[in-house]
Design an enzyme around this catalytic site. Sequence first.
Site, short mmCIF file in Angstrom:
data_model
loop_
_atom_site.label_atom_id
_atom_site.label_comp_id
_atom_site.label_asym_id
_atom_site.label_seq_id
_atom_site.Cartn_x
_atom_site.Cartn_y
_atom_site.Cartn_z
N LYS A 117 -2.21 -3.55 1.51
CA LYS A 117 -0.84 -3.13 1.20
C LYS A 117 -0.40 -2.02 2.13
CE LYS A 117 -2.51 -0.32 -2.67
NZ LYS A 117 -2.27 1.01 -2.15
N HIS A 140 -2.87 0.93 6.54
CA HIS A 140 -1.72 1.45 7.26
C HIS A 140 -1.82 1.29 8.78
CE1 HIS A 140 -0.37 3.22 3.58
NE2 HIS A 140 -1.30 4.15 3.53
N ALA A 173 -5.71 6.33 -6.93
CA ALA A 173 -5.64 7.49 -7.80
C ALA A 173 -4.81 7.09 -9.02
CB ALA A 173 -5.00 8.67 -7.10
N HIS A 220 2.55 4.87 10.21
CA HIS A 220 3.10 4.53 8.89
C HIS A 220 4.04 5.61 8.36
CE1 HIS A 220 3.12 3.47 4.56
NE2 HIS A 220 3.23 2.27 5.10
N GLU A 237 6.52 1.63 2.35
CA GLU A 237 5.47 2.20 1.52
C GLU A 237 5.16 1.20 0.41
OE1 GLU A 237 2.79 3.55 0.95
OE2 GLU A 237 3.32 5.63 1.20
N CYS A 247 -1.54 4.71 -7.11
CA CYS A 247 -1.76 3.28 -6.90
C CYS A 247 -2.30 2.56 -8.13
CB CYS A 247 -2.64 3.06 -5.69
SG CYS A 247 -1.84 3.68 -4.18
N HIS A 298 -4.08 8.51 6.67
CA HIS A 298 -5.22 8.02 5.89
C HIS A 298 -5.24 6.50 5.93
CE1 HIS A 298 -1.81 7.82 3.12
NE2 HIS A 298 -2.47 6.86 2.48
N SER A 340 4.50 6.83 5.52
CA SER A 340 3.98 7.78 4.52
C SER A 340 3.29 8.99 5.15
CB SER A 340 3.00 7.08 3.57
OG SER A 340 1.79 6.78 4.24
N ASP A 358 -5.19 0.42 0.95
CA ASP A 358 -4.18 0.89 1.88
C ASP A 358 -4.65 0.40 3.24
OD1 ASP A 358 -2.57 2.19 0.05
OD2 ASP A 358 -2.90 4.19 0.86
N ASP A 361 -8.05 0.61 -4.26
CA ASP A 361 -8.14 1.61 -3.18
C ASP A 361 -9.41 2.45 -3.15
OD1 ASP A 361 -5.64 0.56 -2.81
OD2 ASP A 361 -4.56 2.44 -2.97
#
Length: 181
Positions: free
Chosen positions: A94, A54, A129, A58, A101, A133, A71, A60, A52, A10
Site C-alpha cells: 500500500k 513507499h 500501529a 512519497h 497516502e 494502519c 520509512h 507522507s 507500506d 505492517d
Amino acid sequence: MPEEAIIVVDMQRDFMPGGALPVPEADRIIPRINRYIEEFRKKGALTVATRDWHPPNHISFKEQGGPWPRHCVQNTPGAEFVVELPEDAVIISKATEPDKEAYSGFEGTNLAQILKERGVKRVYICGVATEYCVKATALDAVKNGFETYLLRDAVKGITKEGELEALREMERAGVKVLYLM
C-alpha cells in the site's frame, strides 16, 4: 475455501525499535504474531500481510511536506517483514504511488476482492500501529462486509491514550476485540 484470514498489518523493520518510524515495544509482539500465523494456518486460514511500500519521494515523508520521516521505502531493508510469513501468504503493498497516502490495507489495493474470491468471511487483524494502519484496516474490513476481529494481544500503538481511543472507535464500528492467547 478458507472462511477466515489473519491480516498482519505492517510488521516491517522500520516500525520496530531502532527503525526509521518505531512503534514503542513493537518487537515484543513478533513471537505472538508468529504463533497466531501458525495457529491460523493449522485451521486452513489465509495469511495476508500488508506493508507500506513507499517510493523514495512519497507524499507522507517530511521532505515532501508530509508528517513522517522516510520509512519503508520499496526494496530497502527497512521495508522487510519481521514476522515469519508462509510462502503462500498474500502480500498487499500500500501507499505505492508518490502522491497517494494509504493507511488501510484495503485502500488502493485489491485486498477486498482477494478475500471475497477466496471465500473469506471473517478476518483477524494484528500488527502496528494500532492508531493508524491497524485501525484503518479494521474499519475498512467492516465497511467491506467482513466479520472483523482485532487480536488485542498482538497489536501495538504509539501511545496508550491513542491506542485506547482507537480501540473504542473500532469497537463502535463493530470490530470485536479478542484475546486468544
